[in-house]
Design a protein around this motif. Sequence first.
Motif, PDB file in Angstrom:
ATOM      1  N   LEU A 193      83.150  54.467  34.447  1.00 59.53           N
ATOM      2  CA  LEU A 193      83.159  55.538  35.448  1.00 59.53           C
ATOM      3  C   LEU A 193      83.259  56.940  34.864  1.00 59.53           C
ATOM      4  O   LEU A 193      82.720  57.882  35.438  1.00 59.53           O
ATOM      5  N   VAL A 194      83.974  57.100  33.754  1.00 59.07           N
ATOM      6  CA  VAL A 194      84.354  58.431  33.277  1.00 59.07           C
ATOM      7  C   VAL A 194      84.028  58.598  31.795  1.00 59.07           C
ATOM      8  O   VAL A 194      84.118  57.638  31.010  1.00 59.07           O
ATOM      9  N   LYS A 195      83.649  59.808  31.425  1.00 58.59           N
ATOM     10  CA  LYS A 195      83.504  60.208  30.026  1.00 58.59           C
ATOM     11  C   LYS A 195      84.603  61.217  29.688  1.00 58.59           C
ATOM     12  O   LYS A 195      84.928  62.078  30.516  1.00 58.59           O
ATOM     13  N   LEU A 196      85.144  61.137  28.481  1.00 61.02           N
ATOM     14  CA  LEU A 196      86.146  62.089  28.016  1.00 61.02           C
ATOM     15  C   LEU A 196      85.517  63.042  27.014  1.00 61.02           C
ATOM     16  O   LEU A 196      84.916  62.613  26.016  1.00 61.02           O
ATOM     17  N   LEU A 197      85.662  64.354  27.276  1.00 63.38           N
ATOM     18  CA  LEU A 197      85.153  65.393  26.387  1.00 63.38           C
ATOM     19  C   LEU A 197      86.336  66.135  25.789  1.00 63.38           C
ATOM     20  O   LEU A 197      87.247  66.537  26.505  1.00 63.38           O
ATOM     21  N   LYS A 213      80.529  65.883  37.057  1.00 64.96           N
ATOM     22  CA  LYS A 213      81.514  66.610  37.843  1.00 64.96           C
ATOM     23  C   LYS A 213      82.899  66.295  37.302  1.00 64.96           C
ATOM     24  O   LYS A 213      83.199  65.155  36.945  1.00 64.96           O
ATOM     25  N   ILE A 214      83.762  67.310  37.226  1.00 66.41           N
ATOM     26  CA  ILE A 214      85.091  67.109  36.644  1.00 66.41           C
ATOM     27  C   ILE A 214      85.903  66.163  37.512  1.00 66.41           C
ATOM     28  O   ILE A 214      85.946  66.291  38.743  1.00 66.41           O
ATOM     29  N   ALA A 215      86.569  65.196  36.859  1.00 66.48           N
ATOM     30  CA  ALA A 215      87.458  64.262  37.548  1.00 66.48           C
ATOM     31  C   ALA A 215      88.919  64.609  37.306  1.00 66.48           C
ATOM     32  O   ALA A 215      89.753  64.474  38.195  1.00 66.48           O
ATOM     33  N   PHE A 216      89.240  65.055  36.072  1.00 65.13           N
ATOM     34  CA  PHE A 216      90.615  65.423  35.723  1.00 65.13           C
ATOM     35  C   PHE A 216      90.597  66.208  34.423  1.00 65.13           C
ATOM     36  O   PHE A 216      89.583  66.263  33.704  1.00 65.13           O
ATOM     37  N   ILE A 260     105.309  61.348  13.351  1.00 62.59           N
ATOM     38  CA  ILE A 260     104.033  61.169  14.039  1.00 62.59           C
ATOM     39  C   ILE A 260     104.225  60.250  15.242  1.00 62.59           C
ATOM     40  O   ILE A 260     104.960  59.264  15.187  1.00 62.59           O
ATOM     41  N   VAL A 261     103.567  60.621  16.350  1.00 64.04           N
ATOM     42  CA  VAL A 261     103.602  59.836  17.580  1.00 64.04           C
ATOM     43  C   VAL A 261     102.171  59.699  18.091  1.00 64.04           C
ATOM     44  O   VAL A 261     101.442  60.679  18.195  1.00 64.04           O
ATOM     45  N   LEU A 262     101.773  58.453  18.398  1.00 64.58           N
ATOM     46  CA  LEU A 262     100.540  58.192  19.132  1.00 64.58           C
ATOM     47  C   LEU A 262     100.936  57.768  20.537  1.00 64.58           C
ATOM     48  O   LEU A 262     101.792  56.896  20.714  1.00 64.58           O
ATOM     49  N   HIS A 263     100.326  58.388  21.543  1.00 57.39           N
ATOM     50  CA  HIS A 263     100.720  58.111  22.922  1.00 57.39           C
ATOM     51  C   HIS A 263      99.566  58.467  23.852  1.00 57.39           C
ATOM     52  O   HIS A 263      98.548  59.030  23.439  1.00 57.39           O
ATOM     53  N   ASN A 264      99.736  58.151  25.127  1.00 56.61           N
ATOM     54  CA  ASN A 264      98.798  58.552  26.167  1.00 56.61           C
ATOM     55  C   ASN A 264      99.591  59.183  27.303  1.00 56.61           C
ATOM     56  O   ASN A 264     100.808  59.361  27.168  1.00 56.61           O
ATOM     57  N   PRO A 265      98.975  59.539  28.415  1.00 59.14           N
ATOM     58  CA  PRO A 265      99.739  60.222  29.474  1.00 59.14           C
ATOM     59  C   PRO A 265     100.790  59.367  30.175  1.00 59.14           C
ATOM     60  O   PRO A 265     101.526  59.881  31.017  1.00 59.14           O
ATOM     61  N   LEU A 266     100.893  58.077  29.827  1.00 55.90           N
ATOM     62  CA  LEU A 266     101.849  57.206  30.500  1.00 55.90           C
ATOM     63  C   LEU A 266     102.876  56.554  29.588  1.00 55.90           C
ATOM     64  O   LEU A 266     103.978  56.243  30.027  1.00 55.90           O
ATOM     65  N   GLN A 267     102.538  56.336  28.314  1.00 56.39           N
ATOM     66  CA  GLN A 267     103.451  55.594  27.453  1.00 56.39           C
ATOM     67  C   GLN A 267     103.237  55.923  25.984  1.00 56.39           C
ATOM     68  O   GLN A 267     102.197  56.446  25.582  1.00 56.39           O
ATOM     69  N   ARG A 268     104.258  55.568  25.198  1.00 61.75           N
ATOM     70  CA  ARG A 268     104.194  55.732  23.746  1.00 61.75           C
ATOM     71  C   ARG A 268     103.510  54.513  23.130  1.00 61.75           C
ATOM     72  O   ARG A 268     103.771  53.371  23.503  1.00 61.75           O
ATOM     73  N   ILE A 308      95.643  50.997  21.704  1.00 57.80           N
ATOM     74  CA  ILE A 308      95.321  52.424  21.728  1.00 57.80           C
ATOM     75  C   ILE A 308      94.299  52.676  22.839  1.00 57.80           C
ATOM     76  O   ILE A 308      93.158  52.205  22.773  1.00 57.80           O
ATOM     77  N   SER A 309      94.708  53.426  23.860  1.00 51.75           N
ATOM     78  CA  SER A 309      93.828  53.704  24.991  1.00 51.75           C
ATOM     79  C   SER A 309      94.386  54.863  25.805  1.00 51.75           C
ATOM     80  O   SER A 309      95.539  55.268  25.619  1.00 51.75           O
ATOM     81  N   VAL A 310      93.570  55.383  26.698  1.00 54.35           N
ATOM     82  CA  VAL A 310      93.956  56.466  27.610  1.00 54.35           C
ATOM     83  C   VAL A 310      93.711  56.016  29.043  1.00 54.35           C
ATOM     84  O   VAL A 310      92.554  55.929  29.482  1.00 54.35           O
ATOM     85  N   PRO A 311      94.760  55.714  29.802  1.00 55.98           N
ATOM     86  CA  PRO A 311      94.566  55.402  31.220  1.00 55.98           C
ATOM     87  C   PRO A 311      94.339  56.676  32.023  1.00 55.98           C
ATOM     88  O   PRO A 311      94.833  57.740  31.668  1.00 55.98           O
ATOM     89  N   TRP A 312      93.597  56.574  33.113  1.00 55.98           N
ATOM     90  CA  TRP A 312      93.320  57.735  33.957  1.00 55.98           C
ATOM     91  C   TRP A 312      93.327  57.315  35.421  1.00 55.98           C
ATOM     92  O   TRP A 312      93.182  56.142  35.764  1.00 55.98           O
ATOM     93  N   GLN A 313      93.464  58.313  36.300  1.00 55.88           N
ATOM     94  CA  GLN A 313      93.451  58.089  37.736  1.00 55.88           C
ATOM     95  C   GLN A 313      92.945  59.352  38.417  1.00 55.88           C
ATOM     96  O   GLN A 313      93.417  60.453  38.130  1.00 55.88           O
ATOM     97  N   ALA A 314      91.981  59.189  39.326  1.00 53.22           N
ATOM     98  CA  ALA A 314      91.416  60.338  40.035  1.00 53.22           C
ATOM     99  C   ALA A 314      90.676  59.851  41.269  1.00 53.22           C
ATOM    100  O   ALA A 314      89.950  58.840  41.215  1.00 53.22           O
ATOM    101  N   GLU A 315      90.862  60.551  42.380  1.00 53.84           N
ATOM    102  CA  GLU A 315      90.175  60.280  43.639  1.00 53.84           C
ATOM    103  C   GLU A 315      90.319  58.827  44.073  1.00 53.84           C
ATOM    104  O   GLU A 315      89.359  58.197  44.559  1.00 53.84           O
ATOM    105  N   GLY A 316      91.503  58.267  43.885  1.00 50.11           N
ATOM    106  CA  GLY A 316      91.760  56.901  44.299  1.00 50.11           C
ATOM    107  C   GLY A 316      91.227  55.842  43.358  1.00 50.11           C
ATOM    108  O   GLY A 316      91.407  54.647  43.600  1.00 50.11           O
ATOM    109  N   LEU A 317      90.569  56.242  42.284  1.00 45.26           N
ATOM    110  CA  LEU A 317      90.048  55.315  41.287  1.00 45.26           C
ATOM    111  C   LEU A 317      90.878  55.407  40.019  1.00 45.26           C
ATOM    112  O   LEU A 317      91.558  56.412  39.777  1.00 45.26           O
ATOM    113  N   GLN A 318      90.821  54.378  39.187  1.00 44.55           N
ATOM    114  CA  GLN A 318      91.562  54.389  37.931  1.00 44.55           C
ATOM    115  C   GLN A 318      90.821  53.562  36.892  1.00 44.55           C
ATOM    116  O   GLN A 318      89.978  52.724  37.226  1.00 44.55           O
ATOM    117  N   GLY A 319      91.152  53.824  35.641  1.00 41.32           N
ATOM    118  CA  GLY A 319      90.510  53.107  34.551  1.00 41.32           C
ATOM    119  C   GLY A 319      91.318  53.236  33.283  1.00 41.32           C
ATOM    120  O   GLY A 319      92.409  53.834  33.261  1.00 41.32           O
TER     121      GLY A 319
END
Length: 410
Positions: A193-197, A213-216, A260-268, A308-319
């Motif tokens: 669904l989404v591309k990260l730039l 179109k921007i999602a987040f 050094i820390v590797l993390h995403n918007p929800l967890q370490r 290693i991953s980045v979870p996302w959520q926007a407009e009622g969708l998630q991935g």
Amino acid sequence: MKKLNSERLRKVKLRVLKVQEGGEIATPRRICNLVKKKWRPRGSVMTEAMSSTSVEEKPAGYWKKLLLKEMAGCKDSTWKTELRHMNPHTGMPALTEHVLRRLHIQWEITLISKNGRESVFKQTHTFFEDSSVTVYWNRGVWPFMSSLNGLKLHGIMGPSLPASGDKPRWRSLIHQTSFDKSVHWSFLGADKLVKLLRFNNGIIVGVWRGNWKIAFVMVNLHFNKLIERSLLGSSFCPYIPTEDTALDSDHGRHGYTLHIVLHNPLQRIMCHRFSPLYISRAPFQGDYVQLVAIDLADVPQHKPVAKISVPWQAEGLQGDIERCCMMTLTVLDEAQRPFWCVSSPVKMCNKLRVVDLEYAGEQFIIIYEDVEGKVKMTFVWMEDLQQCFLVQLITAFPAAKVKRRFGGES
């Protein structure tokens, strides 16, 4: 009768106002005289304060700093005192998150369209690590990337919902990024669904596949000078900290600390501290020195790593976009002062198996580079254990950076 009442009133007042002053009882008349003597500044004092001579004697930047402090409305002495308490594990102020919440500091982004119109978006989620904070925006009506000219990131201070009549919230510019085609951006990852730039200053923009179109939007902010950057800049000019210099030129040789820390918007995902580390010349790079935190040949140093991953959520969708995440890296000198601080998104790339290891599995590599330094991490995926291992971690920075900081020869 009227005369008698006035006489009794006078006696009552004398009993109540029996205040000793120089051995005498203070009469009502004397107290009235004291009250009338209000303090007024001497004319000479006012003249001296407003004279051009006293203004010219102020050091450079004095009035600008004073204006910013007054407009920001922040009590420097309070939060600067709180930031003196350091976290011995990270080398960053231990109360950074506490101060950010107490001062009601938040962050907002301003999207600038090609016709000059500005749209402001308020943060929807923050994830605090022990040395950084990841800020997330996914609410609102978002434009298409093709219609934008740039993005601004501001720190704002004050109540999240100001009452009517309150003064406007103070805005301090932290980053400004151009979306012009000439500006380099990199592809970070994607799912169905989404591309990260990834843009400069560690800014991630998620766009819907197909229409762009921007999602987040996501930004990772390092704790180093974060409160100063979020408070002491202006709406158009960021805060520029002074560069530290060491008094002892041998400090560059006594040992560094790497966190050094590797993390995403929800967890370490991973967090490690390495100390002491000593600089050595980087092979095939004469103008760089390096710190080897994890050596390929030293198996006991190898570290297991979560997914290693980045979870996302926007407009009622998630991935969940795999093989990318946030990296927060801090290099401290022997005096535990920040030497190099990085907060940036990174991605894993496949690596040809050029080194034989005790692990039999697919190899991946993460490389980060800016003008201040480089980071290289090598991972091995063990299929039988369904586990990823970090088998190499090297940081390198220009030898000129060490000379500039400590003096002498590196």
